[in-house]
Design a protein around this motif. Structure first.
Motif, PDB file in Angstrom:
ATOM      1  N   GLU A  34       0.832  -1.204   0.000  1.00  0.00           N
ATOM      2  CA  GLU A  34       0.000   0.000   0.000  1.00  0.00           C
ATOM      3  C   GLU A  34       0.867   1.256   0.000  1.00  0.00           C
ATOM      4  O   GLU A  34       0.570   2.228  -0.709  1.00  0.00           O
ATOM      5  CB  GLU A  34      -0.936   0.015   1.213  1.00  0.00           C
ATOM      6  CG  GLU A  34      -2.045  -1.009   1.151  1.00  0.00           C
ATOM      7  CD  GLU A  34      -2.954  -0.964   2.369  1.00  0.00           C
ATOM      8  OE1 GLU A  34      -2.802  -0.069   3.231  1.00  0.00           O
ATOM      9  OE2 GLU A  34      -3.821  -1.850   2.463  1.00  0.00           O
ATOM     10  N   VAL A  35       1.927   1.239   0.778  1.00  0.00           N
ATOM     11  CA  VAL A  35       2.810   2.403   0.864  1.00  0.00           C
ATOM     12  C   VAL A  35       3.476   2.660  -0.483  1.00  0.00           C
ATOM     13  O   VAL A  35       3.626   3.812  -0.898  1.00  0.00           O
ATOM     14  CB  VAL A  35       3.851   2.223   1.995  1.00  0.00           C
ATOM     15  CG1 VAL A  35       4.924   3.317   1.952  1.00  0.00           C
ATOM     16  CG2 VAL A  35       3.159   2.221   3.352  1.00  0.00           C
ATOM     17  N   GLU A  38       1.489   4.962  -2.622  1.00  0.00           N
ATOM     18  CA  GLU A  38       1.198   6.304  -2.131  1.00  0.00           C
ATOM     19  C   GLU A  38       1.759   7.381  -3.054  1.00  0.00           C
ATOM     20  O   GLU A  38       2.745   7.171  -3.767  1.00  0.00           O
ATOM     21  CB  GLU A  38       1.811   6.516  -0.742  1.00  0.00           C
ATOM     22  CG  GLU A  38       1.131   5.780   0.355  1.00  0.00           C
ATOM     23  CD  GLU A  38       1.785   6.007   1.703  1.00  0.00           C
ATOM     24  OE1 GLU A  38       1.177   5.597   2.682  1.00  0.00           O
ATOM     25  OE2 GLU A  38       2.884   6.585   1.777  1.00  0.00           O
ATOM     26  N   ASP A  39       1.153   8.532  -2.952  1.00  0.00           N
ATOM     27  CA  ASP A  39       1.655   9.720  -3.639  1.00  0.00           C
ATOM     28  C   ASP A  39       2.980  10.117  -2.971  1.00  0.00           C
ATOM     29  O   ASP A  39       3.049  10.196  -1.742  1.00  0.00           O
ATOM     30  CB  ASP A  39       0.619  10.841  -3.473  1.00  0.00           C
ATOM     31  CG  ASP A  39       0.991  12.124  -4.173  1.00  0.00           C
ATOM     32  OD1 ASP A  39       2.194  12.392  -4.372  1.00  0.00           O
ATOM     33  OD2 ASP A  39       0.063  12.873  -4.510  1.00  0.00           O
ATOM     34  N   THR A  42       3.119  12.486  -0.015  1.00  0.00           N
ATOM     35  CA  THR A  42       2.644  12.109   1.318  1.00  0.00           C
ATOM     36  C   THR A  42       3.698  12.512   2.350  1.00  0.00           C
ATOM     37  O   THR A  42       4.882  12.209   2.171  1.00  0.00           O
ATOM     38  CB  THR A  42       2.402  10.582   1.388  1.00  0.00           C
ATOM     39  OG1 THR A  42       1.428  10.228   0.422  1.00  0.00           O
ATOM     40  CG2 THR A  42       1.949  10.150   2.771  1.00  0.00           C
ATOM     41  N   TYR A  45       7.000  10.538   3.269  1.00  0.00           N
ATOM     42  CA  TYR A  45       7.055   9.482   2.255  1.00  0.00           C
ATOM     43  C   TYR A  45       8.422   8.799   2.154  1.00  0.00           C
ATOM     44  O   TYR A  45       8.470   7.570   2.102  1.00  0.00           O
ATOM     45  CB  TYR A  45       6.620  10.017   0.887  1.00  0.00           C
ATOM     46  CG  TYR A  45       6.599   8.948  -0.178  1.00  0.00           C
ATOM     47  CD1 TYR A  45       5.588   7.995  -0.202  1.00  0.00           C
ATOM     48  CD2 TYR A  45       7.598   8.885  -1.144  1.00  0.00           C
ATOM     49  CE1 TYR A  45       5.576   6.996  -1.168  1.00  0.00           C
ATOM     50  CE2 TYR A  45       7.585   7.897  -2.117  1.00  0.00           C
ATOM     51  CZ  TYR A  45       6.570   6.954  -2.120  1.00  0.00           C
ATOM     52  OH  TYR A  45       6.558   5.972  -3.074  1.00  0.00           O
ATOM     53  N   PRO A 124      -1.865  10.605   5.026  1.00  0.00           N
ATOM     54  CA  PRO A 124      -1.309   9.831   3.931  1.00  0.00           C
ATOM     55  C   PRO A 124      -2.355   9.488   2.875  1.00  0.00           C
ATOM     56  O   PRO A 124      -3.540   9.415   3.158  1.00  0.00           O
ATOM     57  CB  PRO A 124      -0.794   8.559   4.609  1.00  0.00           C
ATOM     58  CG  PRO A 124      -0.712   8.885   6.049  1.00  0.00           C
ATOM     59  CD  PRO A 124      -1.704   9.972   6.310  1.00  0.00           C
ATOM     60  N   GLN A 125      -1.883   9.286   1.665  1.00  0.00           N
ATOM     61  CA  GLN A 125      -2.754   8.917   0.554  1.00  0.00           C
ATOM     62  C   GLN A 125      -3.054   7.436   0.593  1.00  0.00           C
ATOM     63  O   GLN A 125      -2.329   6.646   1.179  1.00  0.00           O
ATOM     64  CB  GLN A 125      -2.051   9.271  -0.764  1.00  0.00           C
ATOM     65  CG  GLN A 125      -1.598  10.711  -0.859  1.00  0.00           C
ATOM     66  CD  GLN A 125      -2.735  11.710  -0.791  1.00  0.00           C
ATOM     67  OE1 GLN A 125      -3.717  11.569  -1.494  1.00  0.00           O
ATOM     68  NE2 GLN A 125      -2.611  12.701   0.060  1.00  0.00           N
ATOM     69  N   ASN A 126      -4.128   7.014  -0.063  1.00  0.00           N
ATOM     70  CA  ASN A 126      -4.500   5.604  -0.210  1.00  0.00           C
ATOM     71  C   ASN A 126      -4.797   4.910   1.107  1.00  0.00           C
ATOM     72  O   ASN A 126      -4.662   3.706   1.212  1.00  0.00           O
ATOM     73  CB  ASN A 126      -3.416   4.813  -0.963  1.00  0.00           C
ATOM     74  CG  ASN A 126      -3.243   5.295  -2.371  1.00  0.00           C
ATOM     75  OD1 ASN A 126      -4.181   5.819  -2.974  1.00  0.00           O
ATOM     76  ND2 ASN A 126      -2.058   5.134  -2.907  1.00  0.00           N
ATOM     77  N   THR A 128      -3.202   4.676   3.942  1.00  0.00           N
ATOM     78  CA  THR A 128      -2.163   4.178   4.833  1.00  0.00           C
ATOM     79  C   THR A 128      -1.548   5.298   5.631  1.00  0.00           C
ATOM     80  O   THR A 128      -1.648   6.434   5.359  1.00  0.00           O
ATOM     81  CB  THR A 128      -1.025   3.477   4.052  1.00  0.00           C
ATOM     82  OG1 THR A 128      -0.666   4.272   2.952  1.00  0.00           O
ATOM     83  CG2 THR A 128      -1.414   2.099   3.661  1.00  0.00           C
TER      84      THR A 128
END
Length: 128
Positions: A34-35, A38-39, A42, A45, A124-126, A128
């Motif tokens: 999932e990470v 991510e964008d 984030t 990141y 965080p995106q998505n 996570t």
């Protein structure tokens, strides 16, 4: 002062429970994937991505190292303490896969070393 639903000895036994560690390993790998999606904007990141890279194929030792910080989350403690038996296998079985995944999602920044101020600047995106 924090009131714990389980004794420290019971939590230690749960963290070392052989039936739980493989589940933690798989959940860590799922969240690592999932990470990766991510964008890059984030917050935190680079640290999040680095932990994902090192945790993509988590070893038993890595899962065991992460277990204490994950198992002290309120949801996992509540699930374990609600088990029909205080035996570690029963407590581990009382914790659902979704609870494990959520605990890892919620704890990823801490495990990755992302500062709370950086993490709170944007979610965080998505998921996570």
């Amino acid at each position: 002062m924090t009131v714990l639903p389980l004794s420290l000895a019971a939590m230690c036994d749960l963290a070392c429970e052989p039936s739980l560690l493989p589940r933690l390993r798989m959940a860590i790998a799922v969240i690592a994937q999932e990470v990766f999606r991510e964008d890059p904007a984030t917050p935190g990141y680079p640290l999040r991505w680095n932990l994902a890279r090192t945790a993509l194929s988590p070893s038993t030792e890595q899962a065991a190292q992460m277990a204490p910080s994950l198992l002290v989350t309120p949801a996992l403690l509540a699930a374990a303490s609600s088990a029909a038996s205080p035996a570690p296998p029963a407590m581990a079985a009382a914790i659902t896969d979704e609870q494990i995944l959520d605990a890892i999602r919620q704890g990823w920044n801490i495990l990755a070393g992302v500062s709370p101020s950086a993490a709170s600047s944007q979610q965080p995106q998505n998921g996570t």
